[in-house]
Design an enzyme around this catalytic site. Structure first.
Site, PDB file in Angstrom:
ATOM      1  N   GLU A 275       0.780  -1.189   0.034  1.00 48.25           N
ATOM      2  CA  GLU A 275      -0.096   0.016   0.115  1.00 48.25           C
ATOM      3  C   GLU A 275       0.829   1.211   0.036  1.00 48.25           C
ATOM      4  OE1 GLU A 275      -2.165  -0.616   3.808  1.00 48.25           O
ATOM      5  OE2 GLU A 275      -3.247  -2.147   2.953  1.00 48.25           O
ATOM      6  N   ARG A 278       3.456   7.542  -0.592  1.00 47.43           N
ATOM      7  CA  ARG A 278       4.633   8.572  -0.671  1.00 47.43           C
ATOM      8  C   ARG A 278       5.616   8.168  -1.662  1.00 47.43           C
ATOM      9  NH1 ARG A 278       5.976  11.677   3.734  1.00 47.43           N
ATOM     10  NH2 ARG A 278       4.956  10.184   4.942  1.00 47.43           N
ATOM     11  N   CYS A 346      -2.588  33.946   8.134  1.00 53.25           N
ATOM     12  CA  CYS A 346      -2.465  34.609   9.556  1.00 53.25           C
ATOM     13  C   CYS A 346      -2.133  33.507  10.480  1.00 53.25           C
ATOM     14  CB  CYS A 346      -3.642  35.368   9.678  1.00 53.25           C
ATOM     15  SG  CYS A 346      -3.877  36.613   8.241  1.00 53.25           S
ATOM     16  N   GLU A 347      -1.130  32.644  10.485  1.00 56.45           N
ATOM     17  CA  GLU A 347      -0.861  31.858  11.609  1.00 56.45           C
ATOM     18  C   GLU A 347       0.682  31.920  11.696  1.00 56.45           C
ATOM     19  OE1 GLU A 347      -2.637  29.655  13.474  1.00 56.45           O
ATOM     20  OE2 GLU A 347      -4.563  30.016  12.313  1.00 56.45           O
TER      21      GLU A 347
HETATM   22  C1  LIG Z   1      -1.030   6.147   4.848  1.00 55.65           C
HETATM   23  C2  LIG Z   1      -1.167   4.816   4.899  1.00 55.65           C
HETATM   24  C3  LIG Z   1      -0.447   4.253   3.829  1.00 55.65           C
HETATM   25  C4  LIG Z   1       0.654   4.820   2.881  1.00 55.65           C
HETATM   26  O1  LIG Z   1       1.570   5.338   3.542  1.00 55.65           O
HETATM   27  P1  LIG Z   1       2.744   5.773   2.664  1.00 55.65           P
HETATM   28  O2  LIG Z   1       4.080   6.095   3.847  1.00 55.65           O
HETATM   29  O3  LIG Z   1       2.439   6.955   2.064  1.00 55.65           O
HETATM   30  O4  LIG Z   1       3.453   4.644   1.872  1.00 55.65           O
HETATM   31  C5  LIG Z   1      -0.761   2.662   3.438  1.00 55.65           C
HETATM   32  N1  LIG Z   1      -1.732   1.880   4.358  1.00 55.65           N
HETATM   33  C6  LIG Z   1      -2.288   2.545   5.110  1.00 55.65           C
HETATM   34  C7  LIG Z   1      -3.291   1.893   5.989  1.00 55.65           C
HETATM   35  C8  LIG Z   1      -2.233   3.940   5.337  1.00 55.65           C
HETATM   36  O5  LIG Z   1      -2.810   4.527   6.315  1.00 55.65           O
END
Ligand SMILES: *Cc1c(COP(=O)(O)O)cnc(C)c1O
Length: 424
Positions: A275, A278, A346-347
Site C-alpha cells: 500500500e 509516498r 495569518c498563523e
Molecule cells: C497512509 C497509509 C498508507 C501509505 O503510507 P505511505 O507512507 O504513503 O506509503 C498505506 N496504508 C495505510 C493503511 C495507510 O494509512
C-alpha cells in the site's frame, strides 16, 4: 533520474519550462510528472517481478484523477480509506478487484458501497467493525473478503504523527488478539477470510522495522494456518520512505526493500500486497509559488510567497523539510543567506521553510517546493478564503491543467445564507 531539473538555467518539469505554466495558470500550482509516477511504479513492480504481488497505491497521498488514471493504466490497485476514494478509484478505471479498503472508521454506507463494487479486500481494524461488516454483507446477500490489520508493535523510528505500528495508536488490533478475531470472523455470516494485513508507519528509511514486522506477521500466518484458516494474501502495507533533502542518505531501494520482505514472506506461497503512497508520488510532484515580498525583520529575513500552509501543510504539521529552489537557477557564486520562507496565512505556523540558506530572491521570482506530490494537494484547504491550489500534469513536452483553480465567486456561492437573513 530526476524529473524536475534545470535546463539552460531554467527549472523544467520533464520537457516543460515552469515559467510557461506559471504564465498560463498563475501561481501557486502543483505540478506532477507523469514520467516520474510511471518510473516509481515500475521500479517497485519490477523489484517483485519474481513473485505474485499487487501494489495498491495509497491514494490518500494524491487522489487527482489524472494521477490515478496514470497508475491504473499500469495495472496499479488502490488502497482507499473512504467511500469517496472508492468512487475516485472506480472513476479512474480501477476495477473493484484491485481495491483494498483501510481505515478505522468505515461506516455502514461505505461498506455497502464497497460491497457493491465487489472490492478485493476490507482491511478490518477492530472487532466492532468486523461485526458491522458481517451484518451489512449478510443483509445484502454478499460475502466480504477480509484481512485483519494487526499491529506488530514495532517502532517504525519515524515522526510520531506518522508512526502507526505500536500499541500506542488507534490503528489495527494487537497481534496477540488476532487469532481470536480470526476465529470470530470464520464464524460470522457474510465474511470470507482471505489475508492478513499490517501498516507500521510512513517515511520509514530503515529496513529493520519492516523486517521485524514481517517476521512477526509470518509467525501469525503460521498460527492462523495451523488453526485451519485458508489465507491467500499478505498485505505488508506501505511506508517506505523517500529522500526529501539531497544530503539525506538514499533510502532503501525497491530492490533492497523487496529482498528484506521476501526473506521473511517469500516462501509462503501467498500473494504479496503493498500500500505504498509516498514512495510513488512524493518526488513526482512540486509546488510552484511566486515571491510576493521580501521582508527584512529584526535579525530575520522573511521571503513571503503566495503558497501557504493551506496549500502544503507538511512543514507545519510534521515539521517536514522540503527543498526549495528558485525556478531561475541562481549563479553558483550567489550568496546563500538564511531566510524563513512563509505564506500569507495569518498563523505563525504558516511556513514552508525556516532558517533556510537561500540565494537572493525578490518579488516576482518563482520558487519550486520539491517532494510535494504526496500529502500535498490532498491536504489543501481554503483557510483565509484561499482557493484550492490548482494541479497540472506534465507528460514529456505536453502539459495540462488536471484540476483548475476555483473562482472566488464559486467559493462564496458554496455557502447558503438562511432565508431569515436574506431579507432586509
Ligand atoms: C497512509 C497509509 C498508507 C501509505 O503510507 P505511505 O507512507 O504513503 O506509503 C498505506 N496504508 C495505510 C493503511 C495507510 O494509512
Amino acid at each position: 533520474m530526476t524529473f524536475f531539473a534545470y535546463r539552460d538555467g531554467i527549472l523544467h518539469a520533464d520537457g516543460v519550462d515552469l515559467r510557461e505554466i506559471a504564465r498560463q495558470v498563475g501561481t501557486p500550482f502543483y505540478c506532477y510528472s507523469s514520467a516520474a509516477l510511471k518510473e516509481r511504479y515500475q521500479a517497485f513492480h519490477e523489484a517483485f517481478a519474481g513473485v505474485p504481488h499487487l501494489l495498491c497505491f495509497a491514494m490518500k497521498t494524491n487522489s487527482n484523477q489524472a494521477v490515478l488514471t496514470t497508475l491504473a493504466r499500469l495495472g496499479a490497485g488502490m488502497d482507499v480509506v473512504s467511500g469517496g476514494e472508492i468512487m475516485r478509484a472506480r472513476a479512474a478505471g480501477v476495477p473493484g478487484s484491485r481495491i483494498v479498503f483501510s481505515g478505522v472508521g468505515k461506516t455502514r454506507d461505505e461498506m455497502a458501497l464497497a460491497l457493491r463494487e465487489d472490492i478485493l479486500c476490507f482491511n478490518i481494524e477492530s472487532a466492532p467493525e468486523l461485526e458491522a461488516l458481517s451484518e451489512v454483507a449478510a443483509s445484502m446477500g454478499l460475502e466480504a473478503r477480509i484481512s485483519v490489520r494487526v499491529n506488530p508493535d514495532v517502532d517504525a523510528l519515524t515522526h510520531a504523527k506518522i508512526s502507526t505500528g505500536t500499541h500506542a495508536n488507534k490503528f489495527g488490533i494487537p497481534l496477540g488478539d488476532a487469532p481470536r478475531v480470526y476465529a470470530r470472523a470464520a464464524a460470522l455470516p457474510g465474511i470470507a477470510i482471505t489475508g492478513v494485513d499490517m501498516h507500521i508507519g510512513s517515511q520509514i528509511v530503515d529496513l529493520a522495522p519492516f523486517e521485524e514486522a514481517c517476521a512477526r506477521l509470518k509467525g501469525l500466518v503460521e498460527v492462523l494456518t495451523s488453526q485451519g484458516h485458508r489465507l491467500s494474501h499478505i498485505d505488508v502495507g506501505g511506508g517506505l520512505g523517500v529522500r526529501y533533502r539531497a544530503d539525506d542518505p538514499e533510502p532503501p531501494s525497491p530492490q533492497a526493500y523487496a529482498a528484506a520482505i521476501l526473506k521473511h514472506l517469500g516462501g509462503l506461497g501467498l500473494k504479496l500486497m503493498f500500500e505504498h503512497g509516498r514512495l510513488i508520488a512524493a518526488n513526482a510532484g512540486i509546488l510552484v509559488a511566486e515571491v510576493i515580498y521580501v521582508k527584512h525583520g529584526a535579525g530575520k529575513t522573511f521571503v513571503i510567497v503566495d503558497a501557504a500552509m493551506n496549500d502544503l501543510i507538511r512543514p507545519t504539521l510534521y515539521e517536514a523539510w522540503h527543498e526549495i529552489l528558485p525556478v531561475v537557477q541562481p549563479a553558483p557564486a550567489a550568496p546563500r543567506l538564511p531566510v524563513d520562507v512563509v505564506g500569507p496565512v495569518c498563523e505563525s505556523g504558516d511556513y514552508l521553510a525556516e532558517d533556510r540558506a537561500m540565494p537572493p530572491l525578490q518579488a516576482g521570482d518563482l520558487v519550486s517546493v520539491f517532494s510535494a506530490g504526496a500529502y500535498g494537494a490532498v491536504q489543501a484547504g481554503t483557510y483565509n478564503t484561499r482557493p484550492l491550489v490548482p494541479e497540472v500534469m506534465v507528460d514529456g513536452s505536453r502539459w495540462a491543467v488536471v484540476r483548475a483553480r476555483p473562482t472566488l465567486q464559486t467559493m462564496i456561492d458554496a455557502d447558503i445564507v438562511p432565508p431569515w437573513l436574506r431579507e432586509g
